[in-house]
Design an enzyme around this catalytic site. Structure first.
Site, PDB file in Angstrom:
ATOM      1  N   PRO A   1      58.088  46.745   4.150  1.00  0.00           N
ATOM      2  CA  PRO A   1      57.060  47.513   3.423  1.00  0.00           C
ATOM      3  C   PRO A   1      56.632  48.769   4.184  1.00  0.00           C
ATOM      4  O   PRO A   1      56.088  49.699   3.587  1.00  0.00           O
ATOM      5  CB  PRO A   1      55.893  46.529   3.301  1.00  0.00           C
ATOM      6  CG  PRO A   1      56.460  45.175   3.541  1.00  0.00           C
ATOM      7  CD  PRO A   1      57.631  45.380   4.453  1.00  0.00           C
TER       8      PRO A   1
ATOM      9  N   ASP B   1      73.989  59.555 -14.646  1.00  0.00           N
ATOM     10  CA  ASP B   1      72.828  58.680 -14.621  1.00  0.00           C
ATOM     11  C   ASP B   1      71.513  59.393 -14.745  1.00  0.00           C
ATOM     12  O   ASP B   1      71.354  60.497 -14.264  1.00  0.00           O
ATOM     13  CB  ASP B   1      72.745  57.939 -13.281  1.00  0.00           C
ATOM     14  CG  ASP B   1      73.567  56.708 -13.283  1.00  0.00           C
ATOM     15  OD1 ASP B   1      73.956  56.293 -14.381  1.00  0.00           O
ATOM     16  OD2 ASP B   1      73.813  56.173 -12.197  1.00  0.00           O
TER      17      ASP B   1
HETATM   18  C1  9D3 Z   1      51.120  39.473   2.633  1.00  0.00           C
HETATM   19  C2  9D3 Z   1      51.762  39.962   3.861  1.00  0.00           C
HETATM   20  N1  9D3 Z   1      51.440  41.375   4.085  1.00  0.00           N
HETATM   21  C3  9D3 Z   1      50.218  41.464   4.896  1.00  0.00           C
HETATM   22  C4  9D3 Z   1      49.350  42.588   4.479  1.00  0.00           C
HETATM   23  C5  9D3 Z   1      52.520  42.056   4.779  1.00  0.00           C
HETATM   24  C6  9D3 Z   1      53.863  41.819   4.199  1.00  0.00           C
HETATM   25  C7  9D3 Z   1      54.864  41.257   4.966  1.00  0.00           C
HETATM   26  C8  9D3 Z   1      56.116  41.045   4.432  1.00  0.00           C
HETATM   27  C9  9D3 Z   1      54.150  42.166   2.889  1.00  0.00           C
HETATM   28  C10 9D3 Z   1      55.405  41.950   2.345  1.00  0.00           C
HETATM   29  C11 9D3 Z   1      56.396  41.389   3.123  1.00  0.00           C
HETATM   30  C12 9D3 Z   1      57.740  41.162   2.550  1.00  0.00           C
HETATM   31  N2  9D3 Z   1      58.325  42.397   2.000  1.00  0.00           N
HETATM   32  C13 9D3 Z   1      59.480  42.879   2.406  1.00  0.00           C
HETATM   33  O1  9D3 Z   1      60.110  42.293   3.251  1.00  0.00           O
HETATM   34  C14 9D3 Z   1      59.966  44.128   1.862  1.00  0.00           C
HETATM   35  C15 9D3 Z   1      59.424  45.002   0.864  1.00  0.00           C
HETATM   36  C16 9D3 Z   1      58.231  44.944   0.064  1.00  0.00           C
HETATM   37  O2  9D3 Z   1      57.427  44.003   0.125  1.00  0.00           O
HETATM   38  N3  9D3 Z   1      57.985  45.976  -0.808  1.00  0.00           N
HETATM   39  C17 9D3 Z   1      58.818  47.020  -0.945  1.00  0.00           C
HETATM   40  N4  9D3 Z   1      59.937  47.136  -0.232  1.00  0.00           N
HETATM   41  C18 9D3 Z   1      60.216  46.127   0.660  1.00  0.00           C
HETATM   42  S1  9D3 Z   1      61.542  46.108   1.659  1.00  0.00           S
HETATM   43  C19 9D3 Z   1      61.149  44.657   2.346  1.00  0.00           C
END
Ligand code: 9D3
Length: 260
Positions: free
Chosen positions: A92, A172
């Site tokens: 994220p 596309d």
């Molecule tokens: C609820 C956990 N969050 C704390 C504020 C942090 C968090 C950790 C791990 C939020 C999401 C994740 C898992 N997400 C991914 O591994 C991820 C992701 C995403 O959540 N949104 C957009 N692109 C990606 S790429 C990997």
């Protein structure tokens, strides 16, 4: 092109080989996919891959050593196959990917994709092993696996020979920075709604103009950010002016110029 994915859930990636454009590309050898499970590289009896965060708080953090060993094994396998892969961590906190990024990713010989779980991975692993950090959008997933599959889908369909029609990828939506025009197929009439007459005219130049006008108009209505980002040629601006005239009634300034 070669993908090595480091994941605690390798079974999720089987869906990519099941059916569709990506499955076909994989079975034809346009791309390869190998998964590496950090659990297989854990050295303790419990095969531990995560631990509690220093400083406290909820959730768990992926440990450095099993991840580093899995990444090193993937790197060695890629290198043995003559492929200098870089490491991308799906997260994220990553840079949000665009279609231009997908083309850039597709131009590399291979990638090692690291899909995280839990709260994330130990920051020292990122510093030591990760070359790029990618997000797929501003929403919260429960792990990096689906994000890695989204990237692979968007990239593999760009590889030469992956799509049936030679230039489909070039046409596309987002390929040239515009949304797609509307599409219609038989029958000509559905619940009293006709297919636009121009599409039945057989006038290919008029059809191309209409499609371009619709693509520009819909992008202007729905995604003005995309239009601002790419700019318009004089010909496209004229088509968009046509669209706006049809849609919103005459622009007051132009209407004034048209007064007798
Ligand atoms: C609820 C956990 N969050 C704390 C504020 C942090 C968090 C950790 C791990 C939020 C999401 C994740 C898992 N997400 C991914 O591994 C991820 C992701 C995403 O959540 N949104 C957009 N692109 C990606 S790429 C990997």
């Amino acid at each position: 092109m070669r993908f090595d994915v480091v994941t605690l859930f390798p079974a999720q990636f089987r869906i990519l080989s099941a059916e569709g454009v990506v499955a076909r590309a994989l079975s034809r050898g346009l791309a390869t996919l190998t998964t590496w499970n950090p659990r297989d590289f854990a050295t303790d009896a419990q095969r531990t891959v995560d631990d509690r965060p220093y400083g406290g708080g909820p959730g768990m953090v992926m440990k450095v050593e099993p991840l580093r060993a899995a990444i090193d094994a993937a790197k060695a396998a890629a290198a043995a196959a003559g492929c200098a892969s870089r490491v991308a961590y799906l997260s994220p906190q990553g840079r949000r990917l665009t279609q231009a990024d997908m083309r850039h990713i597709a131009s590399a010989p291979g990638w090692i994709l690291l899909a995280g779980r839990y709260e994330g991975v130990d920051e020292r692993l990122i510093e030591a092993c990760v070359d790029e950090e990618w997000s797929i959008g501003d929403y919260v997933l429960s792990g990096g696996e689906l994000a890695a599959m989204v990237v692979m889908d968007a990239v593999i369909r760009l590889l030469p020979g992956a799509l049936g029609h030679a230039d489909s990828a070039a046409q596309d939506s987002h390929g040239d920075g515009l949304l797609d025009c509307p599409h219609y197929t038989r029958p000509e009439m559905v619940d009293g709604h006709r297919v636009p007459a121009v599409l039945l005219s057989g006038d290919h130049a008029a059809i191309a103009r209409w499609r371009r006008r619709q693509a520009l108009g819909r992008t202007w209505e729905r995604r003005p950010d995309l239009l601002r980002a790419r700019g318009l040629s004089a010909a496209d601006q004229a088509l968009l002016d046509d669209f706006m005239r049809d849609r919103g009634g005459p622009d007051p300034e132009q209407a004034a110029e048209q007064e007798p």
